[in-house]
Design an enzyme around this catalytic site. Structure first.
Site, PDB file in Angstrom:
ATOM      1  CD  GLU A 165      -3.008  -1.142   2.302  1.00  0.00           C
ATOM      2  OE1 GLU A 165      -2.926  -0.354   3.338  1.00  0.00           O
ATOM      3  OE2 GLU A 165      -3.628  -1.899   2.252  1.00  0.00           O
ATOM      4  CD  GLU A 361      -3.677  -5.880   3.974  1.00  0.00           C
ATOM      5  OE1 GLU A 361      -4.633  -4.863   4.436  1.00  0.00           O
ATOM      6  OE2 GLU A 361      -2.416  -5.704   4.068  1.00  0.00           O
TER       7      GLU A 361
END
Ligand code: IFM
Length: 456
Positions: A165, A361
């Site tokens: 991320e 995720e």
């Protein structure tokens, strides 16, 4: 786009070093930017830090037993850079590497594919003091660190992720300042974004040089951006550009969205983006990980509830706007909408044709850590969330998105960054005193799904 060769979906779970390991002063680990941020008054909702967390550094065997009970085929964990290079430079701490060596061997011994992420936000503090991600040298240091880890683990690890991320590292860390290192400098955030992508490309190249069969990917948190009535179209476009297109355009064709180069001098001036950088980034991901939690609904500025972590300051140069998450929402204030996962997987598949995808995720925080007298932990909302999102993944696969694995976030309730321990995403909870692990009902439900997938 349909891919007749796609194997059955692999089931796994994910965690990250700072969120679960604890043992911050053990085996020569250096300080990280999260140690520093946590020490700052008011930075973390409950004033906590990762000092103890899930004690996974000392209790990996217990985590491994949980993973075996879950019956997953893959475990995504992250390697703490400050354990391997305490100062972020040449000196290597072998005791840190020894720990990850044991993790990898333990997983392989249990028939579970290790899925290490090299950078899940715990930058050595020494590198932040030298300027952090806004300076180019950090990307070069990252490539050296990647080489050190690959040399030690590359004989057994086939699938690597470089960055987790990078949007969060760049824009929550350097623009909104709600994540480490807690700076609020919009231009620095754009420079950081570029250097995170460059670091990914350089790191991927050194791993492939050492281990030509390695599959090296990057993990992006992306989401469909949906306009609310009366939304400013420019705000909607900017949020999509910063959140999604910045990363996808660079990987797909070595460019940045004109909307961003038109607004941020860091992407056009100051010598941040140098000749050859974007050529190194294009095509540098052997696979792409998608972390998805919620769609982003952009509308006019409103007072009242704005979803946690979705700070408008994280989108520099964007006209004033607010996020309008609709109910139902998780404990994070994030709207629950599985159709957003299907949509973003199809978007990525179209933008990066032929690149294998993974949901690296997906999960939800609900306030459900209470262990009943019979030892059970009831979390029906999490089961519903996982069931709906898995169905969305299957729809995306049927429509041609080459999604290979689904990794639920998270194995355990853990340190949720600026929210401290107030939000719980785990399939298992922890006794706050003894750190004993207790599977929730979602754990048992997920284990059944994983088993059925393996036997299919
Ligand atoms: O806990 C985080 C994780 O570290 C990165 N992705 C989002 C999760 C939930 O906020």
């Amino acid at each position: 786009m349909a891919d007749a060769q796609l194997p059955p979906l692999g089931y796994g779970v994910a965690t990250s070093s700072y969120q679960i390991e604890g043992a911050l002063d053990v085996d020569g680990r250096g300080r990280s930017i999260w140690d520093e941020l946590c020490a700052r008054t008011g930075a973390i909702a409950d004033g906590s830090d990762g000092a103890i967390a899930c004690e996974s550094y000392a209790r990996f065997d217990e985590d491994l037993a949980l993973l075996e009970d879950l019956g997953v085929s893959a475990y995504r964990f992250s390697i703490a850079w400050p354990r391997v290079q305490p100062g972020g430079d040449g000196r290597v701490e072998t005791r840190g590497l020894d720990y990850y060596d044991r993790v990898v061997d333990g997983l392989l011994g249990a028939g579970i594919r290790p899925f290490p992420t090299l950078y899940h936000w715990d930058l050595p503090q020494a590198l932040e003091e030298a300027g952090g991600w806004p300076v180019r040298d950090t990307a070069l240091r990252f490539a050296e660190y990647a080489a050190v880890v690959a040399e030690r683990l590359g004989d057994r690890v086939t699938h690597w992720a470089t960055m987790n991320e990078p949007w969060c590292s760049a824009f929550l860390g350097y623009a909104a300042g709600v994540h480490a290192p807690g700076r609020r400098e919009g231009e620095a955030a754009y420079a950081a974004a570029h250097h995170l992508l460059l670091g990914h490309a350089l790191g991927a190249a050194v791993i492939r040089d050492a281990w030509p069969a390695a599959q090296v990917g990057i993990v992006l948190n992306m989401a469909p951006v949906r306009p609310e009535p009366d939304a400013d179209p420019l705000a909607v476009d900017m949020v999509d550009a910063v959140q999604n297109r910045l990363w996808l355009d660079a990987l797909a064709d070595g460019s940045y969205p004109p909307l961003l180069t038109g607004s941020s001098p860091a992407l056009t001036e100051h010598g941040v983006v140098r000749e050859g950088d974007l050529a190194a980034v294009v095509g540098s991901a052997d696979w792409v990980g998608v972390n998805y939690y919620t769609p982003f609904r952009v509308g006019p500025v409103m007072t009242g509830e704005v979803a946690v972590g979705q700070d408008a300051a994280a989108y520099p140069y964007t006209p004033a706007f607010s996020f309008h998450p609709r109910p139902p929402r998780t404990d994070m204030g994030w709207e629950v909408d599985a159709s957003g996962l299907e949509a973003i997987l199809l978007t990525v598949a179209r933008r990066l044709p032929g690149v294998p995808l993974r949901v690296t995720e997906n999960g939800a925080a609900f306030p459900d850590r209470e262990v009943q007298a019979d030892g059970s932990v009831s979390d029906p909302e999490r089961i519903g969330y996982l069931r709906d999102h898995l169905a969305a993944v299957e729809r995306a696969r049927a429509a041609g998105a080459p999604v290979h694995d689904y990794l639920a976030w998270s194995l355990l309730d853990n340190f949720e960054w600026a929210e401290g321990y107030t939000k719980t995403f785990g399939l298992a909870t922890l006794d706050p005193r003894t750190r004993a692990r207790t599977p929730k009902q979602s754990f048992h439900w997920y284990a059944e799904r994983a088993r059925a997938a393996r036997e299919s």
